[in-house]
Design an enzyme around this catalytic site. Structure first.
Site, PDB file in Angstrom:
ATOM      1  N   GLU A  40      -5.940  12.550   2.858  1.00  0.00           N
ATOM      2  CA  GLU A  40      -5.634  11.559   3.627  1.00  0.00           C
ATOM      3  C   GLU A  40      -4.914  10.549   3.303  1.00  0.00           C
ATOM      4  O   GLU A  40      -4.435   9.707   4.114  1.00  0.00           O
ATOM      5  CB  GLU A  40      -7.264  11.222   4.195  1.00  0.00           C
ATOM      6  CG  GLU A  40      -7.850  10.015   3.571  1.00  0.00           C
ATOM      7  CD  GLU A  40      -7.847  10.441   1.788  1.00  0.00           C
ATOM      8  OE1 GLU A  40      -7.991   9.582   1.006  1.00  0.00           O
ATOM      9  OE2 GLU A  40      -8.046  11.901   1.636  1.00  0.00           O
ATOM     10  N   SER A  41      -4.779  10.205   1.872  1.00  0.00           N
ATOM     11  CA  SER A  41      -4.112   9.024   1.218  1.00  0.00           C
ATOM     12  C   SER A  41      -2.366   9.361   1.112  1.00  0.00           C
ATOM     13  O   SER A  41      -1.995   8.839   0.307  1.00  0.00           O
ATOM     14  CB  SER A  41      -4.680   8.803  -0.106  1.00  0.00           C
ATOM     15  OG  SER A  41      -4.850  10.048  -0.938  1.00  0.00           O
TER      16      SER A  41
ATOM     17  N   THR B 123      -9.406  10.602 -10.708  1.00  0.00           N
ATOM     18  CA  THR B 123      -8.647  11.719 -10.053  1.00  0.00           C
ATOM     19  C   THR B 123      -7.279  11.691 -10.364  1.00  0.00           C
ATOM     20  O   THR B 123      -6.704  12.935 -10.166  1.00  0.00           O
ATOM     21  CB  THR B 123      -8.930  11.641  -8.596  1.00  0.00           C
ATOM     22  OG1 THR B 123      -8.425  10.317  -8.136  1.00  0.00           O
ATOM     23  CG2 THR B 123     -10.298  11.605  -8.410  1.00  0.00           C
TER      24      THR B 123
ATOM     25  N   ASP C   7       5.576   6.863  -8.191  1.00  0.00           N
ATOM     26  CA  ASP C   7       5.705   8.363  -8.970  1.00  0.00           C
ATOM     27  C   ASP C   7       6.267   9.259  -7.783  1.00  0.00           C
ATOM     28  O   ASP C   7       6.385  10.544  -8.180  1.00  0.00           O
ATOM     29  CB  ASP C   7       4.814   8.674  -9.789  1.00  0.00           C
ATOM     30  CG  ASP C   7       3.516   9.126  -9.015  1.00  0.00           C
ATOM     31  OD1 ASP C   7       3.372   8.244  -7.896  1.00  0.00           O
ATOM     32  OD2 ASP C   7       2.900  10.056  -9.231  1.00  0.00           O
TER      33      ASP C   7
ATOM     34  N   ARG D 170      -6.032   4.963 -16.097  1.00  0.00           N
ATOM     35  CA  ARG D 170      -5.222   3.581 -15.604  1.00  0.00           C
ATOM     36  C   ARG D 170      -5.813   2.453 -15.995  1.00  0.00           C
ATOM     37  O   ARG D 170      -7.195   2.356 -16.115  1.00  0.00           O
ATOM     38  CB  ARG D 170      -5.307   3.746 -13.900  1.00  0.00           C
ATOM     39  CG  ARG D 170      -4.445   5.063 -13.309  1.00  0.00           C
ATOM     40  CD  ARG D 170      -4.129   4.875 -11.789  1.00  0.00           C
ATOM     41  NE  ARG D 170      -3.756   6.217 -11.392  1.00  0.00           N
ATOM     42  CZ  ARG D 170      -3.577   6.221  -9.896  1.00  0.00           C
ATOM     43  NH1 ARG D 170      -4.087   5.335  -9.057  1.00  0.00           N
ATOM     44  NH2 ARG D 170      -3.053   7.360  -9.624  1.00  0.00           N
TER      45      ARG D 170
ATOM     46  N   ARG E 282       3.345  10.373  -3.063  1.00  0.00           N
ATOM     47  CA  ARG E 282       2.834   9.896  -1.870  1.00  0.00           C
ATOM     48  C   ARG E 282       4.216   9.519  -0.897  1.00  0.00           C
ATOM     49  O   ARG E 282       5.210   9.477  -1.206  1.00  0.00           O
ATOM     50  CB  ARG E 282       2.081   8.630  -1.750  1.00  0.00           C
ATOM     51  CG  ARG E 282       0.850   8.872  -2.506  1.00  0.00           C
ATOM     52  CD  ARG E 282      -0.066   7.582  -2.374  1.00  0.00           C
ATOM     53  NE  ARG E 282      -1.262   7.770  -3.218  1.00  0.00           N
ATOM     54  CZ  ARG E 282      -2.371   7.341  -3.253  1.00  0.00           C
ATOM     55  NH1 ARG E 282      -2.471   6.429  -1.991  1.00  0.00           N
ATOM     56  NH2 ARG E 282      -3.251   7.446  -3.796  1.00  0.00           N
TER      57      ARG E 282
ATOM     58  N   SER F 162       0.800   5.622 -10.267  1.00  0.00           N
ATOM     59  CA  SER F 162       1.154   5.835  -9.067  1.00  0.00           C
ATOM     60  C   SER F 162       1.468   4.629  -8.131  1.00  0.00           C
ATOM     61  O   SER F 162       2.323   3.787  -8.588  1.00  0.00           O
ATOM     62  CB  SER F 162       0.028   6.508  -8.333  1.00  0.00           C
ATOM     63  OG  SER F 162       0.405   7.026  -7.108  1.00  0.00           O
TER      64      SER F 162
ATOM     65  N   ASP G 276       5.946   6.281  -3.135  1.00  0.00           N
ATOM     66  CA  ASP G 276       5.241   5.121  -4.252  1.00  0.00           C
ATOM     67  C   ASP G 276       6.082   5.373  -5.403  1.00  0.00           C
ATOM     68  O   ASP G 276       7.228   5.971  -5.566  1.00  0.00           O
ATOM     69  CB  ASP G 276       3.799   5.525  -4.261  1.00  0.00           C
ATOM     70  CG  ASP G 276       3.554   6.928  -4.662  1.00  0.00           C
ATOM     71  OD1 ASP G 276       4.466   7.713  -4.747  1.00  0.00           O
ATOM     72  OD2 ASP G 276       2.431   7.080  -5.318  1.00  0.00           O
TER      73      ASP G 276
END
Length: 541
Positions: free
Chosen positions: A386-387, A42, A300, A46, A303, A146, A298
């Site tokens: 939600e994250s 998503t 980048d 990575r 968040r 991230s 975070d």
């Protein structure tokens, strides 16, 4: 949960940077190992060079694939390229620029040789494309894993709409990249001489913040704000924001260390820059009474973490509900029919807030990419996950970013406090008085590869249970109600609880998200029965 969760990292917890960079340059991936292939989740591809999953070979092939994809799509303008503070980000940017230059694609890189937060790159794409003709549209590459541990690297493509590429694009790019690697990267064009052009990401992003936030109210309030970038790309952005808008804002920890030796360990003993984790944020929480409001981002800065003196670190779902309640009652320039966007594993508190506001709820699968078209045209004014990822539109209802913006959501908490005189924690307490107090948690359950595949394709009618934790089941979903897109799992609901189950993309587990307005004990019952329901649906898979 490790007993060391929330404790300072020790020397033996830190990654060996020399080994990490050496493996990036020297290791050749083995495509017979699925873990070493290019795979876009998503949030891009990575992995770690130490595992053969993020190497010079990967990045050269992915960049060549992006060049070919954008050409096929008719994207002719320059491409923005930005990187975060992970150790693998700098060499990956070097590789990408060499491939772009050899293909005759003009790259736009930071004018200050600074790190570039994800939202600043999305903002740059949209700003550049606002009045650009179709044949001069720009896109972008964000080099970041991230909040992932220091040993990881990440590589993400954002098309001209400014947000994460959709599945059609990422599947095409990943497939082509793996073809190139299988051919020894012989078809990858590359040159050492790079002539990238400068772009001031920081200046343009910070200068525009006054169009989306009431920072005059924040300045007038005299709020003492602490911002901790957690060693990430936002560090110099916060300093400029404080200076530009005259805020009493302190960058709590301006240290940038690719090993993240100043961090406290997350729940599993790993160093992870997750601003929604009380374990990763332990050192930030130690300062909660030193400021009227304290925030974290975070690596980048896509968040956010919100810390209040009265409530500590807010649950991301709680803050999303507060942000929605505040914004939809304090933005008269937004469209009267603008919907509220949420992912289907976000709290039902958002549903109740939306109903109380008289606004349409738009529920989509996990992944911020689903919000992109509707943020662009303003039909959805706020999209949140939600994250701890979200973004919203400007005061006049026009688009701001189409990727998650942790800086924006962190600053919004200050506006909310300045304008209402209440912290976000206090406002959430008021919401629970009106709508109830839900208990929410995500847990993991073991699953084989076959079971994960089966779960990802389950249909709602595969659920034969009629009750969940003592209540009749009212809905079994395998598609999101907002846009009809496949969930990649399922969601089961009653009038006061729900659970959703989705396979993990990286581990032999499936994730169970669950929430109950019946309290923690009822939530535990929902979780137990959820596992039994899913296991029964999977059968002998």
């Amino acid at each position: 949960m490790t007993e060391r969760a929330g404790t300072p990292a020790r020397p033996d917890d830190l990654v060996d940077i020399d080994a990490l960079l050496g493996a990036y340059d020297d290791r050749v991936p083995d495509l017979d190992d699925p873990a070493q292939r290019v795979v876009f989740g998503t949030s891009g591809h990575r992995g770690s060079s130490l595992d053969g999953a993020f190497t010079d070979t990967h990045i050269a092939a992915i960049t060549q694939a992006i060049v070919e994809y954008r050409s096929e799509q008719g994207t002719r303008g320059p491409i923005f390229v930005g990187a975060d503070t992970h150790a693998l980000s700098a060499p990956a940017q070097r590789t990408a620029l060499e491939v772009l230059a050899a293909n005759g694609v003009t790259a736009l890189v930071d004018a200050h040789n600074d790190w570039v937060p994800t939202p600043a790159l999305s903002h740059a794409i949209l700003r550049a494309n606002r009045d650009a003709p179709t044949d001069a549209q720009r896109d972008g590459i964000v080099i970041t894993p991230s909040h992932n541990p220091p040993r990881d690297g990440g590589f993400k493509y954002n098309p001209p709409h400014g947000g994460p590429a959709d599945s059609d694009a990422t599947s095409w790019i990943a497939r082509r990249a793996n073809e190139l690697i299988a051919g020894g990267n012989r078809d990858v064009q590359r040159q050492v001489a790079v002539d990238a052009q400068p772009y001031d990401f920081r200046e343009h992003y910070v200068a525009d913040l006054g169009d989306i936030l009431d920072l005059d109210a924040v300045r007038a309030s005299g709020l003492r704000i602490g911002a901790d970038p957690l060693g990430g790309a936002a560090v110099n952005y916060w300093a400029l924001i404080a200076e530009r808008y005259g805020l009493d804002l302190t960058v709590v920890n301006p240290t940038v260390d690719p090993r993240w030796g100043f961090m406290t360990l997350d729940w599993d003993g790993k160093i992870r820059m997750d601003p929604s984790s009380r374990h990763a944020m332990a050192s930030v929480l130690a300062h909660r009474h030193d400021y009227d409001l304290l925030t974290g981002n975070d690596a980048d800065a896509d968040r956010h973490g919100i810390v209040t003196p009265d409530g500590g670190l807010m649950n991301p779902n709680h803050y999303l509900a507060v942000a929605i309640e505040y914004l939809y009652t304090h933005r008269p320039g937004w469209r009267a029919d603008a919907a509220i966007g949420k992912t289907l594993v976000s709290s039902t508190m958002i549903d109740r807030v939306a109903d109380g506001l008289g606004r349409r709820l738009w529920e989509v699968p996990v992944g911020f990419k689903w919000f992109v078209p509707d943020l662009l045209d303003g039909s959805v004014a706020f999209g949140g996950e939600e994250s701890a990822g979200a973004s919203f539109v400007r005061k006049d209802g026009t688009v701001w970013t189409t990727d998650k913006d942790g800086i924006l959501l962190a600053l919004l908490a200050s506006e909310i406090t300045a304008v209402t005189g209440q912290t976000p924690s206090q406002i959430y307490a008021d919401l629970t008085d009106r709508y109830g107090d839900p208990a929410y948690e995500r847990v993991d359950a073991p699953a084989t590869a076959a079971q994960k595949t089966a779960l990802g394709s389950l249909q709602g009618d595969a659920i034969t249970a009629e009750e969940l934790a003592g209540d009749p089941i009212t809905a079994t979903l395998s598609e999101a109600p907002g846009n009809g897109a496949a969930i990649g799992g399922l969601k089961v609901s009653t009038h006061r609880a729900w659970f959703a189950a989705r396979p993990s993309g990286t581990e032999d587990v499936y994730k169970i998200y669950a929430e109950s307005f019946g309290g923690p004990e009822h939530l535990a019952q929902v979780q137990r029965e959820a596992k039994a329901i899913v296991d029964a649906a999977l059968g002998g898979s």
